[in-house]
Scaffold this active site. Structure first.
Site, PDB file in Angstrom:
ATOM      1  N   LEU A   1      64.300  31.569  27.111  1.00 27.56           N
ATOM      2  CA  LEU A   1      63.753  30.485  26.308  1.00 27.56           C
ATOM      3  C   LEU A   1      64.048  29.203  27.073  1.00 27.56           C
ATOM      4  O   LEU A   1      65.139  29.045  27.633  1.00 27.56           O
ATOM      5  CB  LEU A   1      64.411  30.424  24.920  1.00 27.56           C
ATOM      6  CG  LEU A   1      64.012  31.501  23.899  1.00 27.56           C
ATOM      7  CD1 LEU A   1      64.814  31.339  22.618  1.00 27.56           C
ATOM      8  CD2 LEU A   1      62.522  31.469  23.597  1.00 27.56           C
ATOM      9  N   ASP A   2      63.086  28.287  27.113  1.00 27.75           N
ATOM     10  CA  ASP A   2      63.285  27.030  27.830  1.00 27.75           C
ATOM     11  C   ASP A   2      64.490  26.268  27.280  1.00 27.75           C
ATOM     12  O   ASP A   2      64.915  26.485  26.145  1.00 27.75           O
ATOM     13  CB  ASP A   2      62.042  26.141  27.705  1.00 27.75           C
ATOM     14  CG  ASP A   2      60.821  26.766  28.352  1.00 27.75           C
ATOM     15  OD1 ASP A   2      60.991  27.634  29.224  1.00 27.75           O
ATOM     16  OD2 ASP A   2      59.697  26.386  27.969  1.00 27.75           O
ATOM     17  N   LYS A   3      64.989  25.347  28.080  1.00 27.54           N
ATOM     18  CA  LYS A   3      66.154  24.555  27.677  1.00 27.54           C
ATOM     19  C   LYS A   3      65.919  23.832  26.365  1.00 27.54           C
ATOM     20  O   LYS A   3      66.826  23.726  25.527  1.00 27.54           O
ATOM     21  CB  LYS A   3      66.500  23.552  28.787  1.00 27.54           C
ATOM     22  CG  LYS A   3      67.793  22.793  28.574  1.00 27.54           C
ATOM     23  CD  LYS A   3      68.132  21.930  29.780  1.00 27.54           C
ATOM     24  CE  LYS A   3      69.455  21.215  29.591  1.00 27.54           C
ATOM     25  NZ  LYS A   3      69.831  20.410  30.796  1.00 27.54           N
TER      26      LYS A   3
ATOM     27  N   HIS B   1      55.874  29.307  30.197  1.00 31.02           N
ATOM     28  CA  HIS B   1      55.475  28.183  29.338  1.00 31.02           C
ATOM     29  C   HIS B   1      54.164  28.456  28.601  1.00 31.02           C
ATOM     30  O   HIS B   1      53.339  27.550  28.412  1.00 31.02           O
ATOM     31  CB  HIS B   1      55.333  26.902  30.173  1.00 31.02           C
ATOM     32  CG  HIS B   1      56.651  26.335  30.605  1.00 31.02           C
ATOM     33  ND1 HIS B   1      56.739  25.315  31.530  1.00 31.02           N
ATOM     34  CD2 HIS B   1      57.936  26.628  30.260  1.00 31.02           C
ATOM     35  CE1 HIS B   1      58.008  25.007  31.734  1.00 31.02           C
ATOM     36  NE2 HIS B   1      58.761  25.796  30.968  1.00 31.02           N
TER      37      HIS B   1
END
Length: 244
Positions: free
Chosen positions: A107-109, A190
Site C-alpha cells: 500500500l502506498d505511503k 497506483h
C-alpha cells in the site's frame, strides 16, 4: 536424505503455475534462489534449505502457519526494511512468528487500510497473482463530484498507458458523490489513482477495506490480529488451496 529437484518441477509441483508458466517465469528472471536470480529451468534446488522467491514473494513447501490482518496507517512504507518508517515498526516485539512473517503486497505511503501478514509463501503468491482474480476493495475520496458517465467508464474499464483496466464494481457511499467504494481484481502500480486521474479526478483519500473474503472490520490504525480459522479457510478456498 531429501534429493534436490529441478527448479521448474519444484515450482510446478508447489502450484505456482503450469510447467509452461513456471518455465516462462524462470526465463524472464522472476525467480531468485538465496537472493540470486536464476534463469536455468533445470537448476537444482533443495526445498528444505534454499530460500526461493517468485516475483519477490517467498515460496515454501510447508507453510508454518502465521496469518494476520493489520491496519496500515498512513505515513509508513510497506516493507520489511527501509530507511523510512515501515509497517514492521508497528508490530509488537513479542508477536508470534515476527521474524518470519512479511506483508503481502503493498500500500502506498499515503494509503491506509488492510494488509495481510503471513509466512505462507504460496498463499501470498496467489493473493498477488492476477490468475486468481482475488478482489481488493477500497474506499476512495475524490476532489469533486463524480458523474454517472465516469462511474460507467470505471466499471467498463479505463484506458491507461499500460492497457485498459479490467471491469470493476464502483458506487457512491454518500450524497456528495465524492466518497466511493471500488472493487478491483488487478494489482497494477497506483491503479486506482491512475484510473480516477485519467478521468479528471484527484484521489485525496484511499483506504483498503477488504482483500477477497478478508475484511478490515473494526480494526484500528496500527492494530494487528490473527486471522480466525474461518477467515483462513475462506481465503484458501478463494485461492484454490484447500485440499480434501
Amino acid at each position: 536424505m531429501k534429493m534436490k529437484m529441478r527448479l521448474d518441477r519444484f515450482l510446478a509441483n508447489l502450484g505456482i503455475g503450469s510447467r509452461r508458466e513456471v518455465v516462462s517465469l524462470i526465463k524472464k528472471g522472476k525467480v531468485t534462489i538465496n537472493g540470486q536470480k536464476v534463469t536455468a529451468t533445470d537448476f537444482k534446488v533443495d526445498p528444505e534449505k534454499d530460500l526461493i522467491q517468485v516475483e519477490g514473494v517467498y515460496v515454501q513447501v510447508k507453510p508454518q502457519g502465521f496469518y494476520y490482518k493489520f491496519y496500515k496507517p498512513k505515513g509508513c512504507i510497506t516493507s520489511k526494511a527501509d530507511k523510512d518508517l515501515t509497517v514492521m515498526e508497528f508490530l509488537p516485539k513479542d508477536l508470534p512468528g515476527l521474524n518470519r512473517i512479511f506483508p503481502v503486497g503493498r500500500l502506498d505511503k499515503d494509503t491506509e487500510g488492510l494488509l495481510i501478514f503471513t509466512d505462507d509463501g504460496l498463499l501470498a503468491h496467489r493473493i498477488l497473482h492476477p490468475k486468481w482474480k482475488l478482489s481488493k476493495t477500497y474506499q476512495v475520496l475524490i476532489d469533486k463530484e463524480i458523474t454517472e458517465e465516469s462511474l460507467k467508464k470505471i466499471e467498463e474499464g479505463v484506458n491507461l498507458s499500460d492497457g485498459k483496466t479490467l471491469p470493476c464494481k464502483v458506487f457512491c457511499l454518500d450524497k456528495t458523490r465524492k466518497f466511493l467504494q471500488i472493487e478491483v481484481i488487478e494489482g497494477r502500480y497506483h491503479l486506482i489513482k491512475r484510473m480516477f486521474g485519467r478521468l479528471g479526478y484527484k484521489v485525496v483519500g484511499l483506504k483498503r477495506t477488504a482483500i477477497g473474503p478478508i475484511e478490515l472490520g473494526d480494526l484500528k490504525p496500527s492494530e494487528i490480529v490473527p486471522l480466525s480459522f474461518e477467515e483462513i479457510q475462506s481465503l484458501k478456498k478463494a485461492l484454490g488451496l484447500l485440499t480434501g
